[in-house]
Design an enzyme around this catalytic site. Structure first.
Site, PDB file in Angstrom:
ATOM      1  N   CYS A  66       1.258   5.630  16.025  1.00 50.28           N
ATOM      2  CA  CYS A  66       1.696   5.598  14.628  1.00 50.28           C
ATOM      3  C   CYS A  66       1.062   6.820  13.986  1.00 50.28           C
ATOM      4  O   CYS A  66      -0.141   6.837  13.740  1.00 50.28           O
ATOM      5  CB  CYS A  66       1.234   4.318  13.934  1.00 50.28           C
ATOM      6  SG  CYS A  66       1.501   4.355  12.136  1.00 50.28           S
TER       7      CYS A  66
ATOM      8  N   CYS B 158      -0.037   6.107   9.930  1.00 46.85           N
ATOM      9  CA  CYS B 158      -1.220   5.281   9.617  1.00 46.85           C
ATOM     10  C   CYS B 158      -1.766   4.803  10.953  1.00 46.85           C
ATOM     11  O   CYS B 158      -2.238   5.631  11.720  1.00 46.85           O
ATOM     12  CB  CYS B 158      -0.921   4.172   8.604  1.00 46.85           C
ATOM     13  SG  CYS B 158       0.574   3.212   8.817  1.00 46.85           S
ATOM     14  N   SER B 159      -1.699   3.530  11.234  1.00 46.27           N
ATOM     15  CA  SER B 159      -2.140   3.072  12.557  1.00 46.27           C
ATOM     16  C   SER B 159      -1.447   1.763  12.903  1.00 46.27           C
ATOM     17  O   SER B 159      -2.079   0.831  13.381  1.00 46.27           O
ATOM     18  CB  SER B 159      -3.664   2.892  12.590  1.00 46.27           C
ATOM     19  OG  SER B 159      -4.316   4.113  12.371  1.00 46.27           O
ATOM     20  N   CYS B 160      -0.136   1.695  12.664  1.00 53.03           N
ATOM     21  CA  CYS B 160       0.618   0.471  12.918  1.00 53.03           C
ATOM     22  C   CYS B 160       0.451   0.066  14.389  1.00 53.03           C
ATOM     23  O   CYS B 160       0.514   0.922  15.287  1.00 53.03           O
ATOM     24  CB  CYS B 160       2.088   0.685  12.597  1.00 53.03           C
ATOM     25  SG  CYS B 160       2.357   0.960  10.832  1.00 53.03           S
TER      26      CYS B 160
END
Lengths: 211, 218
Positions: free
Chosen positions: A111, A114-116
């Site tokens: 991701c 962000c950091s999905c």
């Protein structure tokens, strides 16, 4: 940007980032005092993600797909429903897609914005997945990143990078390692790693995991 | 917004290092801020897209220096004040000026159901798709100052519709004005060559999940 916004920026820069523990404690006390937060609910959430939700969930899905062809078909056709069958789902796993690795196709998930990450099957993301280095490099130099992490792919393997830019969450179905014929789901699940389910590693044959 | 959070394709970020036997949280405060965000969102004053946008607005130098949960703390404080759950004064002093009124906190007995609950961004609306699988598309060249999930590295690039995921809430408008603007979201395939030129490997590709409003026919 208006003056107020600029002031915010200046103030944020002046704050020492070394004191998040103090700031979080103050924030928690404030929210409890206002009646917005029950501290026991915080404890319950932390316990859930520290002890119950984690990559062992995803490993069960993978092991089941390896041993049950009908389940694997359902998993690839409608991952959300097939994962729900095993009892996993919820926040950050509402709409799942499973990507099947094959000898000539390697999938890897990132991701960049962000950091999905698929929480119900893998738990909360590790630091490396959230790092600027991974977010920046996985899309432009996936083979370089994989090589750095110990996975060198042959030139004839197609690399597919999946950037989780919307609400779909991805789980990689790694290849079943050789030497596991006749193994039970439980035995197989114990071989499956978080990193293999993100696509930065392969599941190693049993003898290799003893090193 | 064209922020530092939009990192795809950047150089100079260093190696990717995997920590062995990494704990879920590295400090107690990380766990608290994670749980505080989850519990605070129970009050339904903001949506996921607003949460993401709150973290993206962290000043760039601070964002790059911060850890993941420091960004969550920044975003949570921002949302709490902007959405009126606490005042800036209360946040600064740490003392509640008023009680929260009718707001009821998430109870411990409801946590499991809440975490397991489905809050899909999928929308049950009849919206016609603009594209179908195998259609050639081009990602729009757009530079919104607000929230967007169209990374810079694909803007202006040509790709192919791989899958139609169905109808979803549109993050850009949902973050800025709570307008769900339901529309189709697709998996779109871009070749590495299209994205990175000769540095891209001819065999490889990158798939992104993109909305109708990010795409034009190519």
């Amino acid at each position: 940007m208006g003056n107020d916004h600029d002031k915010e920026h200046v103030r944020e820069h002046d704050k020492p980032l070394s004191g998040p523990a103090l700031r979080v404690k103050a924030l928690e006390s404030l929210l409890i005092e206002k009646g917005l937060v029950d501290p026991k609910a915080l404890d319950a959430i932390i316990d859930l993600y520290e002890t119950k939700v984690g990559p062992h969930n995803g490993a069960r899905i993978v092991a089941r797909a390896w041993t049950d062809p009908a389940y694997k078909r359902r998993l690839l056709a409608d991952a959300t429903a097939a994962i729900d069958e095993v009892g996993f789902g919820g926040s950050e796993g509402e709409d799942m897609i499973v990507l099947e690795n094959a000898p000539k196709v390697h999938n890897v998930v990132v991701c960049t914005l962000c950091s999905c990450y698929p929480w119900p099957v893998l738990g909360l993301p590790p630091v490396w997945y959230k790092s600027s280095a991974y977010r920046a490099r996985a899309v432009i130099d996936p083979r370089g990143v994989l090589k750095e992490l110990g996975l060198e792919l042959n030139d004839d393997v197609e690399v597919r990078v999946w950037d989780s830019t919307a609400e779909l969450r991805y789980l990689v179905l790694p290849e079943r390692p050789a030497g596991t014929e006749g193994w039970t789901e439980e035995q197989l699940a114990a071989l499956v790693t978080r990193d293999a389910m993100v696509g930065v590693a392969k599941v190693l044959p049993p003898e290799a995991t003893d090193r | 917004m064209n922020g530092v959070h939009d990192m795809g394709g950047m150089h100079g970020m260093g190696p990717v290092v995997i920590e062995k036997d990494e704990p879920v949280f590295h400090a107690a405060w990380e766990a608290r801020v994670y749980a505080l965000q989850r519990v605070s969102s129970f009050h339904a004053r903001w949506n996921t897209d607003m949460s993401r946008f709150s973290r993206e607005r962290m000043p760039p130098a601070a964002y790059l220096a911060a850890t993941y949960y420091e960004r969550w703390l920044f975003g949570l404080q921002t949302l709490l004040v902007e959405q009126g759950l606490v005042t800036a004064q209360e946040l600064a002093t740490g003392r509640a000026a008023t009680k929260a009124g009718e707001a009821v906190a998430l109870r411990v007995s409801d946590v499991a159901a809440r975490m397991r609950g489905r809050s899909s961004a999928r929308v049950a609306a009849e919206v016609p798709p603009k594209f179908k699988p195998d259609d050639p598309v081009v990602a729009r060249r757009m530079n919104p100052v607000g929230h967007t999930r169209l990374p810079r590295y694909v803007r202006g690039r040509r790709g192919t519709i791989h899958i139609d995921h169905g109808v979803f809430t549109f993050p850009d408008s949902n973050a800025m004005s709570r307008d769900p603007k339901p529309q189709h979201c697709y998996s779109v395939r871009f070749t590495a060559r299209e994205l990175w030129g000769l540095e891209g490997i001819a065999r490889d590709s990158v798939y992104l999940d993109l909305f109708d409003d990010y795409l034009d026919a190519a």
